[in-house]
Scaffold this motif. Structure first.
Motif, PDB file in Angstrom:
ATOM      1  N   PHE A  68       0.691  -0.969   0.007  1.00  0.00           N
ATOM      2  CA  PHE A  68       0.043  -0.003   0.144  1.00  0.00           C
ATOM      3  C   PHE A  68       0.941   1.370  -0.108  1.00  0.00           C
ATOM      4  N   LEU A  69       1.730   1.306   0.970  1.00  0.00           N
ATOM      5  CA  LEU A  69       2.594   2.588   1.196  1.00  0.00           C
ATOM      6  C   LEU A  69       3.682   2.340   0.196  1.00  0.00           C
ATOM      7  N   GLY A  70       4.384   1.215  -0.091  1.00  0.00           N
ATOM      8  CA  GLY A  70       5.748   1.249  -0.903  1.00  0.00           C
ATOM      9  C   GLY A  70       5.234   1.542  -2.540  1.00  0.00           C
ATOM     10  N   ALA A  71       3.945   0.896  -2.640  1.00  0.00           N
ATOM     11  CA  ALA A  71       3.692   1.331  -4.202  1.00  0.00           C
ATOM     12  C   ALA A  71       3.316   2.729  -4.313  1.00  0.00           C
ATOM     13  N   ALA A  72       2.669   3.389  -3.675  1.00  0.00           N
ATOM     14  CA  ALA A  72       2.478   4.776  -3.932  1.00  0.00           C
ATOM     15  C   ALA A  72       3.860   5.478  -3.890  1.00  0.00           C
ATOM     16  N   LEU A  73       4.726   5.180  -2.836  1.00  0.00           N
ATOM     17  CA  LEU A  73       6.214   5.891  -2.870  1.00  0.00           C
ATOM     18  C   LEU A  73       7.159   5.587  -4.091  1.00  0.00           C
ATOM     19  N   THR A  74       6.873   4.450  -4.655  1.00  0.00           N
ATOM     20  CA  THR A  74       7.383   3.949  -6.051  1.00  0.00           C
ATOM     21  C   THR A  74       6.887   4.889  -7.155  1.00  0.00           C
ATOM     22  N   GLU A  75       5.432   5.027  -7.070  1.00  0.00           N
ATOM     23  CA  GLU A  75       5.051   5.663  -8.221  1.00  0.00           C
ATOM     24  C   GLU A  75       5.450   7.197  -8.162  1.00  0.00           C
ATOM     25  N   ARG A  76       5.499   7.805  -6.866  1.00  0.00           N
ATOM     26  CA  ARG A  76       5.856   9.263  -6.728  1.00  0.00           C
ATOM     27  C   ARG A  76       7.545   9.423  -7.055  1.00  0.00           C
ATOM     28  N   LEU A  77       8.254   8.451  -6.867  1.00  0.00           N
ATOM     29  CA  LEU A  77       9.681   8.672  -7.222  1.00  0.00           C
ATOM     30  C   LEU A  77      10.012   8.409  -8.623  1.00  0.00           C
ATOM     31  N   SER A  78       9.383   7.306  -9.357  1.00  0.00           N
ATOM     32  CA  SER A  78       9.811   6.779 -10.445  1.00  0.00           C
ATOM     33  C   SER A  78       9.043   7.403 -11.693  1.00  0.00           C
ATOM     34  N   THR A  79       7.596   7.803 -11.326  1.00  0.00           N
ATOM     35  CA  THR A  79       7.009   8.638 -12.488  1.00  0.00           C
ATOM     36  C   THR A  79       6.897  10.096 -12.287  1.00  0.00           C
ATOM     37  N   LEU A 105      -2.164   5.645  11.786  1.00  0.00           N
ATOM     38  CA  LEU A 105      -3.032   4.710  10.536  1.00  0.00           C
ATOM     39  C   LEU A 105      -3.078   5.483   9.422  1.00  0.00           C
ATOM     40  N   ILE A 106      -2.614   4.787   8.305  1.00  0.00           N
ATOM     41  CA  ILE A 106      -2.697   5.431   7.013  1.00  0.00           C
ATOM     42  C   ILE A 106      -3.813   4.855   6.199  1.00  0.00           C
ATOM     43  N   TYR A 107      -4.543   5.949   5.612  1.00  0.00           N
ATOM     44  CA  TYR A 107      -5.494   5.564   4.653  1.00  0.00           C
ATOM     45  C   TYR A 107      -5.519   6.211   3.171  1.00  0.00           C
ATOM     46  N   GLY A 108      -6.122   6.071   2.323  1.00  0.00           N
ATOM     47  CA  GLY A 108      -5.864   6.536   0.963  1.00  0.00           C
ATOM     48  C   GLY A 108      -6.390   5.750  -0.037  1.00  0.00           C
ATOM     49  N   PRO A 109      -6.326   6.028  -1.262  1.00  0.00           N
ATOM     50  CA  PRO A 109      -6.825   5.099  -2.345  1.00  0.00           C
ATOM     51  C   PRO A 109      -6.164   3.935  -2.342  1.00  0.00           C
ATOM     52  N   GLY A 110      -7.268   2.832  -2.350  1.00  0.00           N
ATOM     53  CA  GLY A 110      -6.828   1.350  -2.175  1.00  0.00           C
ATOM     54  C   GLY A 110      -6.690   0.919  -0.749  1.00  0.00           C
ATOM     55  N   VAL A 111      -7.076   1.771   0.206  1.00  0.00           N
ATOM     56  CA  VAL A 111      -6.845   1.142   1.644  1.00  0.00           C
ATOM     57  C   VAL A 111      -7.778   0.097   2.044  1.00  0.00           C
ATOM     58  N   LYS A 112      -7.192  -0.982   2.661  1.00  0.00           N
ATOM     59  CA  LYS A 112      -7.875  -2.024   3.032  1.00  0.00           C
ATOM     60  C   LYS A 112      -8.454  -2.143   4.326  1.00  0.00           C
ATOM     61  N   ALA A 113      -8.561  -3.436   4.874  1.00  0.00           N
ATOM     62  CA  ALA A 113      -8.813  -3.742   6.310  1.00  0.00           C
ATOM     63  C   ALA A 113      -9.988  -3.031   6.749  1.00  0.00           C
ATOM     64  N   ASN A 114     -10.000  -2.303   8.075  1.00  0.00           N
ATOM     65  CA  ASN A 114     -10.905  -1.691   8.989  1.00  0.00           C
ATOM     66  C   ASN A 114     -11.605  -0.479   8.307  1.00  0.00           C
ATOM     67  N   PHE A 115     -10.673   0.304   7.633  1.00  0.00           N
ATOM     68  CA  PHE A 115     -11.063   1.419   6.859  1.00  0.00           C
ATOM     69  C   PHE A 115     -11.910   1.375   5.775  1.00  0.00           C
ATOM     70  N   LEU A 116     -11.512   0.376   5.027  1.00  0.00           N
ATOM     71  CA  LEU A 116     -12.584  -0.386   3.877  1.00  0.00           C
ATOM     72  C   LEU A 116     -13.734  -0.703   4.324  1.00  0.00           C
ATOM     73  N   SER A 117     -13.741  -1.397   5.380  1.00  0.00           N
ATOM     74  CA  SER A 117     -15.102  -2.111   5.896  1.00  0.00           C
ATOM     75  C   SER A 117     -15.860  -0.539   6.277  1.00  0.00           C
ATOM     76  N   MET A 118     -15.127   0.435   7.009  1.00  0.00           N
ATOM     77  CA  MET A 118     -15.984   1.369   7.382  1.00  0.00           C
ATOM     78  C   MET A 118     -16.621   2.305   6.243  1.00  0.00           C
ATOM     79  N   MET A 119     -15.870   2.325   5.019  1.00  0.00           N
ATOM     80  CA  MET A 119     -16.444   2.931   3.994  1.00  0.00           C
ATOM     81  C   MET A 119     -17.559   2.108   3.379  1.00  0.00           C
ATOM     82  N   ASN A 120     -17.424   0.696   3.299  1.00  0.00           N
ATOM     83  CA  ASN A 120     -18.415  -0.321   2.838  1.00  0.00           C
ATOM     84  C   ASN A 120     -19.866  -0.007   3.690  1.00  0.00           C
ATOM     85  N   TRP A 121     -19.476   0.356   5.100  1.00  0.00           N
ATOM     86  CA  TRP A 121     -20.912   0.225   5.837  1.00  0.00           C
ATOM     87  C   TRP A 121     -21.657   1.445   5.669  1.00  0.00           C
TER      88      TRP A 121
END
Length: 324
Positions: A14-25, A175-191
């Motif tokens: 989740f975090l590493g992919a966003a960082l990689t995108e920022r650095l490389s792209t 707690l990190i949230y953002g596009p693509g977040v999973k776990a409890n934060f995603l459950s909260m948005m679903n509810w």
């Protein structure tokens, strides 16, 4: 920093992919991305993929570290919902302590200039008293195996830094949230999106959260800022909200009013404890605040996104994902 090469562990997470995108792209920097799956295809030609079989005391990093100037170590063994090990702390130490130190030692020997370690607010503790936020230089007080392993890794990294020329920077996110977040934060948005009534309408705690973009921005700042060397930083959005406020703001971002029932907190705490959900009870009802004034003072850094902007971005991704 344009000529530098950055190695990012955990770069498919989740975090590493966003960082990689920022650095490389966005920044057009060369990134080395260690992965287990040799079939992984990076999105940017600036990313060099190398296969690494694991993260422990025996991992050989030589080929991955060749030509690398700085390392961001985001890979870790994180919280396991259904722990099967009879000695969880030993399992956390294999990856988070032994694996981290092994990488750091090889990085120092390879001439890496700076090593950024993504730690956790759990090093500070599990909750704060009202009006008494955690500070970066507070005495650590981890409670669970994950937090203890992260603290031990921090201590060993700082000791290594004191005997080598490699600088170490430690970042402890909440707690990190953002596009693509999973776990409890995603459950909260679903509810909320489904209009499920939730019994959280009268919670007056204060919680620090941090948007994915804000964590990435601080990491990028710490890669080059001279004052970041050998420092510890906490990171949040700089705006603390209650659980009730978070649910309402998330509803607004989703264009869906959160249906909140104001049940007494003491009643819900008793119920949670009776069901063996102490950790969940703490996250919902207790406060956990952090003070990020050190970031402003040393780095002149403030979070680029406020919580409303970040929630809107998170909600937009959530809604578009449901359509696609």
């Amino acid at each position: 920093m344009s000529a530098e090469t950055i190695l990012v562990t955990g770069g498919t997470g989740f975090l590493g992919a966003a960082l990689t995108e920022r650095l490389s792209t966005q920044m057009e920097l060369a990134v080395v991305l260690p992965v287990r799956d040799h079939r992984f295809q990076p999105a940017s030609p600036s990313v060099r993929v190398v296969q690494i079989d694991g993260l422990d005391a025996d991992t050989h990093w030589g080929h991955a570290l060749s030509g690398v100037d700085k390392v961001v170590h985001a890979a870790a063994r994180v919280h396991v919902m259904k722990e099967s090990s009879s000695d969880p702390l030993a399992e956390f130490r294999k990856v988070n302590v032994d694996g981290t130190l092994n990488l750091a030692r090889q990085a120092a020997a390879a001439g890496v200039k700076r090593f950024i370690f993504i730690s956790s607010i759990k090093v500070n503790g599990e909750f704060t008293e009202p009006g008494k936020p955690f500070c970066a230089d507070d005495l650590p007080a981890p409670v669970d195996s994950y937090g203890i392993s992260k603290l031990e890794a921090e201590q060993k990294l700082r000791a290594l830094s004191s005997t080598t020329s490699m600088e170490v920077v430690i970042i402890r996110p909440v707690l990190i949230y953002g596009p693509g977040v999973k776990a409890n934060f995603l459950s909260m948005m679903n509810w909320i999106h489904k209009g499920v009534p939730l019994p959280f309408g009268a919670i007056h705690n204060k919680r620090s959260l941090v948007a994915l973009d804000n964590v990435v921005d601080l990491i990028v700042t710490c890669l080059s800022h001279p004052a970041a060397a050998d420092q510890i930083f906490l990171v949040s959005d700089g705006q603390d909200v209650s659980t009730t406020e978070l649910l309402r703001k998330t509803g607004e971002a989703l264009n869906q009013r959160a249906r909140l029932i104001p049940l007494p907190v003491w009643m819900m705490k008793v119920l949670a404890l009776s069901l063996g959900r102490r950790a969940l009870s703490q996250r919902l009802f207790d406060s956990l605040q952090v003070d990020i004034s050190k970031n402003r003072q040393l780095l002149d850094w403030t979070p680029p996104l406020n919580i409303d902007m970040a929630l809107k971005k998170t909600a937009q991704y959530f809604l578009e994902s449901r359509i696609s």
